[in-house]
Design a protein around this motif. Structure first.
Motif, PDB file in Angstrom:
ATOM      1  N   UNK A 101     -18.368  19.453   0.919  1.00  8.02           N
ATOM      2  CA  UNK A 101     -18.344  19.313  -0.539  1.00  8.02           C
ATOM      3  C   UNK A 101     -18.932  17.983  -1.001  1.00  8.02           C
ATOM      4  N   UNK A 102     -18.858  16.977  -0.132  1.00  9.25           N
ATOM      5  CA  UNK A 102     -19.440  15.677  -0.470  1.00  9.25           C
ATOM      6  C   UNK A 102     -20.962  15.763  -0.576  1.00  9.25           C
ATOM      7  N   UNK A 103     -21.536  16.828  -0.025  1.00  5.90           N
ATOM      8  CA  UNK A 103     -22.985  17.028  -0.077  1.00  5.90           C
ATOM      9  C   UNK A 103     -23.325  18.293  -0.867  1.00  5.90           C
ATOM     10  N   UNK A 104     -22.519  18.588  -1.866  1.00  3.31           N
ATOM     11  CA  UNK A 104     -22.655  19.855  -2.589  1.00  3.31           C
ATOM     12  C   UNK A 104     -24.058  20.101  -3.144  1.00  3.31           C
ATOM     13  N   UNK A 105     -24.743  19.100  -3.745  1.00  2.35           N
ATOM     14  CA  UNK A 105     -26.097  19.366  -4.241  1.00  2.35           C
ATOM     15  C   UNK A 105     -27.049  19.880  -3.160  1.00  2.35           C
ATOM     16  N   UNK A 106     -26.885  19.389  -1.932  1.00  2.24           N
ATOM     17  CA  UNK A 106     -27.741  19.851  -0.839  1.00  2.24           C
ATOM     18  C   UNK A 106     -27.453  21.314  -0.512  1.00  2.24           C
ATOM     19  N   UNK A 107     -26.192  21.720  -0.632  1.00  2.00           N
ATOM     20  CA  UNK A 107     -25.838  23.124  -0.396  1.00  2.00           C
ATOM     21  C   UNK A 107     -26.364  24.011  -1.524  1.00  2.00           C
ATOM     22  N   UNK A 108     -26.421  23.475  -2.739  1.00  4.99           N
ATOM     23  CA  UNK A 108     -27.055  24.210  -3.842  1.00  4.99           C
ATOM     24  C   UNK A 108     -28.512  24.504  -3.490  1.00  4.99           C
ATOM     25  N   UNK A 109     -29.207  23.490  -3.019  1.00  2.69           N
ATOM     26  CA  UNK A 109     -30.622  23.649  -2.661  1.00  2.69           C
ATOM     27  C   UNK A 109     -30.781  24.631  -1.507  1.00  2.69           C
ATOM     28  N   UNK A 110     -29.893  24.536  -0.521  1.00  2.73           N
ATOM     29  CA  UNK A 110     -29.969  25.426   0.636  1.00  2.73           C
ATOM     30  C   UNK A 110     -29.779  26.883   0.203  1.00  2.73           C
ATOM     31  N   UNK A 111     -28.781  27.124  -0.644  1.00  5.37           N
ATOM     32  CA  UNK A 111     -28.542  28.490  -1.101  1.00  5.37           C
ATOM     33  C   UNK A 111     -29.735  29.019  -1.884  1.00  5.37           C
ATOM     34  N   UNK A 112     -30.349  28.185  -2.700  1.00  8.30           N
ATOM     35  CA  UNK A 112     -31.532  28.614  -3.454  1.00  8.30           C
ATOM     36  C   UNK A 112     -32.671  28.999  -2.509  1.00  8.30           C
ATOM     37  N   UNK A 113     -32.854  28.224  -1.448  1.00 14.39           N
ATOM     38  CA  UNK A 113     -33.904  28.538  -0.472  1.00 14.39           C
ATOM     39  C   UNK A 113     -33.596  29.848   0.256  1.00 14.39           C
ATOM     40  N   UNK A 114     -32.344  30.012   0.645  1.00 16.00           N
ATOM     41  CA  UNK A 114     -31.951  31.224   1.361  1.00 16.00           C
ATOM     42  C   UNK A 114     -32.064  32.441   0.448  1.00 16.00           C
ATOM     43  N   UNK A 132     -14.485  27.884  -8.536  1.00 21.93           N
ATOM     44  CA  UNK A 132     -15.582  27.501  -9.423  1.00 21.93           C
ATOM     45  C   UNK A 132     -16.956  27.621  -8.757  1.00 21.93           C
ATOM     46  N   UNK A 133     -16.978  27.677  -7.426  1.00 22.47           N
ATOM     47  CA  UNK A 133     -18.255  27.823  -6.728  1.00 22.47           C
ATOM     48  C   UNK A 133     -18.870  29.211  -6.974  1.00 22.47           C
ATOM     49  N   UNK A 134     -18.039  30.183  -7.280  1.00 21.96           N
ATOM     50  CA  UNK A 134     -18.556  31.536  -7.501  1.00 21.96           C
ATOM     51  C   UNK A 134     -19.493  31.572  -8.699  1.00 21.96           C
ATOM     52  N   UNK A 135     -19.125  30.893  -9.761  1.00 23.27           N
ATOM     53  CA  UNK A 135     -19.971  30.858 -10.958  1.00 23.27           C
ATOM     54  C   UNK A 135     -21.312  30.200 -10.660  1.00 23.27           C
ATOM     55  N   UNK A 136     -21.274  29.097  -9.915  1.00 21.63           N
ATOM     56  CA  UNK A 136     -22.507  28.387  -9.565  1.00 21.63           C
ATOM     57  C   UNK A 136     -23.384  29.227  -8.649  1.00 21.63           C
ATOM     58  N   UNK A 137     -22.771  29.841  -7.640  1.00 21.41           N
ATOM     59  CA  UNK A 137     -23.538  30.679  -6.714  1.00 21.41           C
ATOM     60  C   UNK A 137     -24.170  31.857  -7.443  1.00 21.41           C
ATOM     61  N   UNK A 138     -23.429  32.425  -8.374  1.00 18.76           N
ATOM     62  CA  UNK A 138     -23.963  33.542  -9.149  1.00 18.76           C
ATOM     63  C   UNK A 138     -25.218  33.120  -9.907  1.00 18.76           C
ATOM     64  N   UNK A 139     -25.166  31.950 -10.525  1.00 19.20           N
ATOM     65  CA  UNK A 139     -26.333  31.455 -11.260  1.00 19.20           C
ATOM     66  C   UNK A 139     -27.528  31.244 -10.336  1.00 19.20           C
ATOM     67  N   UNK A 140     -27.269  30.726  -9.141  1.00 20.00           N
ATOM     68  CA  UNK A 140     -28.357  30.461  -8.184  1.00 20.00           C
ATOM     69  C   UNK A 140     -29.010  31.756  -7.720  1.00 20.00           C
ATOM     70  N   UNK A 141     -28.199  32.751  -7.360  1.00 21.99           N
ATOM     71  CA  UNK A 141     -28.790  33.996  -6.849  1.00 21.99           C
ATOM     72  C   UNK A 141     -29.485  34.776  -7.969  1.00 21.99           C
TER      73      UNK A 141
END
Length: 255
Positions: A101-114, A132-141
């Protein structure tokens, strides 16, 4: 029935286990992966049990970010093993791991790439994204144009759940649906045609399953609880949910 989310590579005596599950009426499992080596093990299981295993490969978001070498090899593996694949997963955003979670922005980028890779490969995504991660993941996908996704063992507010349903994505419940009010309330927001059943095995459960090994055989208990909630016969629910799972994961494998 088909277990829509299980870590099959973490089980011992797999041949004997699968034979026992099949005898009881389990016709398949969606086997997810946690990292590069896990992805290879999942593909080996797919080759050993081609008609039983629906293979998904990915990087679990509660694990450390993949290094460059592993990432490059994994992206190549997607292309090489595409005929064996039914999905990409388990992927998503961390919630439980403080280090991740301390590197959450990097995981956002990783999910977008995947997510972009999933679109290119015409594969559904198996998502670990809770609260709250579900809402963010939904937006990314959604931004990536993902048409087919499965939010496994979802914990999210009703608004987010409703948005996931509106997008046509699938949501699964675990054996917790047999004894937790939170999961029973979640069912009220999910149309039966978008519901899947999973165990996330070998993860252990409490309630009536305390001290019992987690296997796909617990799906029958979950189906009974789901049938009671929807006011339908258990056989009808089993048939509907199995059809849902095949619709999501079977079509990808046929491409």
């Amino acid at each position: 029935m088909i277990d829509a989310h299980i870590h099959l590579d973490q089980y011992m005596n797999i041949c004997e286990q699968i034979e026992r599950w099949q005898e009881a009426g389990i016709t398949g499992v969606v086997a997810v992966s946690t990292d590069l080596s896990s992805s290879y093990r999942t593909l080996e299981l797919k080759q050993r049990f081609p008609s039983f295993v629906y293979a998904a490969i990915g990087f679990h978001p509660e694990q450390p970010l993949p290094n460059a070498a592993d990432w490059n090899e994994w992206t190549s593996l997607i292309k090489q093993a595409r005929p064996l694949l039914s999905a990409i997963g388990e992927v998503g955003l961390p919630y439980y791991s403080a280090e991740a979670c301390a590197k959450l922005p990097a995981y956002h980028d990783l999910l977008a790439q995947i997510a972009a890779i999933a679109v290119d490969a015409s594969l559904p995504l198996v998502l670990h994204a809770v609260y709250d991660r579900a809402k963010t993941a939904l937006a990314i996908v959604q931004q990536a144009g993902v048409r087919h996704a499965h939010f496994h063992w979802l914990k999210a507010n009703p608004e987010t759940v409703q948005r996931i349903v509106q997008c046509g994505y699938y949501i699964s419940v675990t054996p917790e649906v047999c004894y937790r009010e939170r999961d029973k309330e979640l069912l009220s927001l999910i149309p039966l045609e978008q519901l899947l059943l999973e165990t996330d095995g070998p993860w252990p459960f409490a309630g009536p399953f305390h001290g019992k090994p987690t296997t796909p055989l617990l799906l029958f208990d979950s189906a009974r609880a789901v049938a009671a909630h929807y006011g339908q016969e258990m056989d009808q629910v089993k048939t509907a949910i199995t059809a849902n799972t095949k619709r999501l994961y079977g079509a990808a494998a046929a491409i």
